[in-house]
Design a protein around this motif. Structure first.
Motif, mmCIF file in Angstrom:
data_model
loop_
_atom_site.group_PDB
_atom_site.id
_atom_site.type_symbol
_atom_site.label_atom_id
_atom_site.label_comp_id
_atom_site.label_asym_id
_atom_site.label_seq_id
_atom_site.Cartn_x
_atom_site.Cartn_y
_atom_site.Cartn_z
ATOM 1 N N ARG A 148 -4.724 -11.271 2.070
ATOM 2 C CA ARG A 148 -5.112 -10.215 3.011
ATOM 3 C C ARG A 148 -5.354 -8.909 2.265
ATOM 4 O O ARG A 148 -6.347 -8.201 2.513
ATOM 5 N N ASP A 182 0.823 -1.210 0.000
ATOM 6 C CA ASP A 182 0.000 0.000 0.000
ATOM 7 C C ASP A 182 0.858 1.262 0.000
ATOM 8 O O ASP A 182 0.352 2.358 0.226
ATOM 9 N N GLU A 207 -3.163 -1.584 -2.483
ATOM 10 C CA GLU A 207 -3.009 -2.992 -2.131
ATOM 11 C C GLU A 207 -3.842 -3.875 -3.049
ATOM 12 O O GLU A 207 -3.391 -4.960 -3.450
ATOM 13 N N ARG A 213 -8.638 -8.873 0.185
ATOM 14 C CA ARG A 213 -9.891 -8.768 0.961
ATOM 15 C C ARG A 213 -10.110 -7.375 1.532
ATOM 16 O O ARG A 213 -11.168 -7.090 2.082
ATOM 17 N N GLY A 214 -9.120 -6.518 1.416
ATOM 18 C CA GLY A 214 -9.241 -5.176 1.974
ATOM 19 C C GLY A 214 -9.921 -4.214 1.017
ATOM 20 O O GLY A 214 -10.539 -4.608 0.020
ATOM 21 N N ASP A 215 -9.766 -2.923 1.293
ATOM 22 C CA ASP A 215 -10.411 -1.912 0.460
ATOM 23 C C ASP A 215 -9.465 -0.767 0.092
ATOM 24 O O ASP A 215 -9.893 0.290 -0.345
ATOM 25 N N ARG A 216 -8.147 -0.986 0.248
ATOM 26 C CA ARG A 216 -7.168 0.037 -0.113
ATOM 27 C C ARG A 216 -6.758 -0.193 -1.570
ATOM 28 O O ARG A 216 -6.247 -1.261 -1.907
#
Length: 584
Positions: free
Chosen positions: A352, A319, A361, A355-358
């Motif tokens: 990981r 990120d 990433e 599955r995030g929202d950034r």
């Protein structure tokens, strides 16, 4: 095996270069692969005598142009240019030679590695100004031409010497490691009122001349923690450029956490050379730095460690706000995944991130999971088609094409239909057009017949869709109808491939239409294809595409693309033969 693999990855990525490796591409540019060979230079030495003669011409421009051309021809690989060295040396001798000519001649001699010309080059450097010295003296230092050392020693001690000349002397003395320069370099490096850039250069050179014993001086300079004294701290690190003892490492440890990024970065670079393990206890703090170079160097230490714990630290750096840093992390993690003991850790970080929202990433996670062939990620890719950042939704569309999972065809078509309506009614942005291209190619890759009606809308030249989207749709139709060509589609493809109307058809659309005709084994296209490719070596991508299509239809060999032979005519002077024609 692991250390060798990771070291190779580090060398390939390069500490200062942008990350390379898996990248977002297009299917139509890679399937079939068309690799253009490198240009071959067929450089005749025939003009060399003319250039040599021009070096003694009365016209200034002619002499300068001859010298410039000799240097350029050498860089291109023209043979026999060593024969020009005596004439180049002679061209340096007139005392009234204009500087523009003298510099061009000097550059040509340096390009030819004419070390025998060092005396004349040194004389020119002494007589010329800063610009001339900056051209000539680095070469004299690289050749270690010893008579130049006395010139540099006098100049470095002369406070009245022009700044540029003095800097050149400092750098050259450092290059050759002249021990007699130590006192003058020390005096200049430690002079608090001297030019900061000159002090730092002097410190670097002093550190090359003295490779041990400077730790006490460096310690004193590094202890000055006031903000204006950052120059002192940079000088302290520069002095340790060739020191490698325990005291040096301890001083660098402290400097690596300096609040000034320039200081921290210089210390980290030296620690990476000496012992990257000393950086590892500081990584959490260093990765919070606002400076991308500090973060990049810290990442390099974690990559060299290559343990599950370092993978866990590297994951969040996907990120990073700087594209080079996060790209380097991605490619490093992919290299680590080849090690069985690290693969699970790498996959954990990639999942990981997915599955995030950034958005940063997410983009890197899609690239990684495609490279790692994690096909179960396609469900998340489908969701990401609606993400509000182009970097994510475009990469997700590309990922679906690369994964080519049959169950994704229907949702891909649904999204492509919505994009087509936008393109047709209100127009779209370039990122959404690019997303459509990837989705269309995915439908072709999956040979999804229900997409036929949608994709045919993109065939007409007069359609309201952008050229890349039309090319992607035509490429996809060729895949969908491979080996079973509908006659009407073949006719339309031939029209697109053979279109020389006004305005002309997009070259990319013509190419993919030809490829599609080959895939569909459209025999009726053979006459048109033979017009563009009569046989023999292909001269370009369109020739090759037509030859490739013929090979698919008739079984003929796939053509070879002839390398472009650059004879590089058009020199400023070239010989004429007896027929008064240019001879190449």
């Amino acid at each position: 095996m692991r250390p060798a693999l990771l070291l190779a990855a580090i060398i390939l990525l390069g500490l200062g270069g942008a990350a390379r490796g898996i990248e977002v591409d297009t299917a139509r540019s890679t399937d079939p692969p068309i690799v253009m060979p490198e240009t071959r230079f067929a450089l005749s030495p025939a003009p060399i005598p003319l250039w040599i003669a021009a070096l003694s011409a009365p016209e200034t421009d002619l002499r300068r142009e001859a010298a410039v051309t000799i240097g350029k021809a050498h860089r291109l690989g023209m043979p026999e240019l060593q024969t020009a060295i005596p004439a180049l040396v002679a061209a340096l001798e007139p005392a009234d030679q204009p500087p523009v000519v003298a510099q061009a001649v000097a550059q040509a001699l340096i390009a030819l590695d004419a070390r025998q010309a060092a005396p004349q080059l040194l004389a020119l450097s002494k007589a010329g100004g800063t610009d001339t010295a900056e051209v000539i003296e680095p070469a004299l230092a690289a050749w270690d031409y010893r008579p130049a050392r006395e010139v540099w020693l006098r100049r470095v001690s002369d406070s009245r010497a022009p700044r540029g000349l003095r800097l050149a002397a400092i750098r050259c003395l450092g290059t050759v490691g002249e021990p007699k320069a130590a006192a003058a370099l020390e005096k200049l490096a430690l002079d608090p009122v001297a030019d900061p850039a000159m002090r730092i250069e002097a410190a670097r050179a002093w550190g090359r001349v003295r490779t041990e014993g400077l730790e006490p001086v460096a310690r004193r300079l590094l202890a000055n923690d006031s903000s204006p004294a950052a120059v002192d701290r940079l000088i302290g690190i520069a002095l340790l450029g060739r020191h490698d003892g325990d005291e040096t490492k301890r001083l660098l440890d402290q400097a690596a956490l300096d609040p000034q990024p320039a200081v921290a970065g210089m210390a980290l670079e030296r620690l990476l050379d000496l012992d990257y393990r000393r950086i590892l206890p500081m990584t959490q703090e260093l990765l919070q730095s606002s400076d991308s170079k500090v973060r990049r160097l810290t990442v390099e230490a974690l990559v060299r460690q290559a343990e599950p714990s370092s993978v866990a630290e590297l994951g969040p750096v996907l990120d990073d706000p700087h594209p080079e840093v996060r790209g380097y992390v991605r490619e490093s993690l992919l290299a680590m995944s080849s090690d069985a003991s690290l693969r699970a850790s790498v996959l954990k970080e990639a999942w990981r991130a997915l599955r995030g929202d950034r958005w940063r990433e997410l983009e890197q996670a899609v690239l990684m999971l495609v490279a790692l062939e994690q096909k179960e990620a396609v469900a998340r890719f489908i969701e990401l088609l609606e993400f509000d950042r182009a970097e994510v939704h475009t990469t997700a569309a590309w990922g679906l094409r690369k994964m080519a999972v049959p169950e994704t065809a229907a949702p891909i078509l649904e999204k492509a239909l919505r994009l087509e309506e936008l393109q047709r009614t209100v127009g779209t942005s370039a990122p959404l057009d690019e997303q459509f291209c990837h989705l269309a190619e995915a439908l072709g890759q999956l040979e999804y017949a229900p997409a036929d009606e949608l994709l045919r809308k993109y065939i007409p030249k007069s359609s309201p869709y952008p050229f890349p989207a039309r090319a992607a749709a035509v490429w996809a139709l060729g895949r969908i109808h491979a080996n079973a060509p509908p006659p009407d589609l073949v006719k339309r493809f031939i029209e697109r491939a053979d279109d020389n109307g006004i305005p002309p058809e997009s070259e990319e659309v013509r190419m993919v239409a030809v490829i599609g005709l080959g895939r569909m084994k459209a025999e009726s296209a053979i006459p048109m294809l033979r017009r563009y490719y009569p046989g023999g070596p292909a001269f370009g991508t369109m020739d090759y595409a037509c030859g490739w299509a013929l090979s698919q239809i008739t079984g003929e060999p796939v053509p070879v693309i002839r390398p472009y032979a650059d004879s590089r005519s058009g020199w400023f002077l070239e010989p004429f033969d007896e027929k008064n024609e240019l001879r190449y």
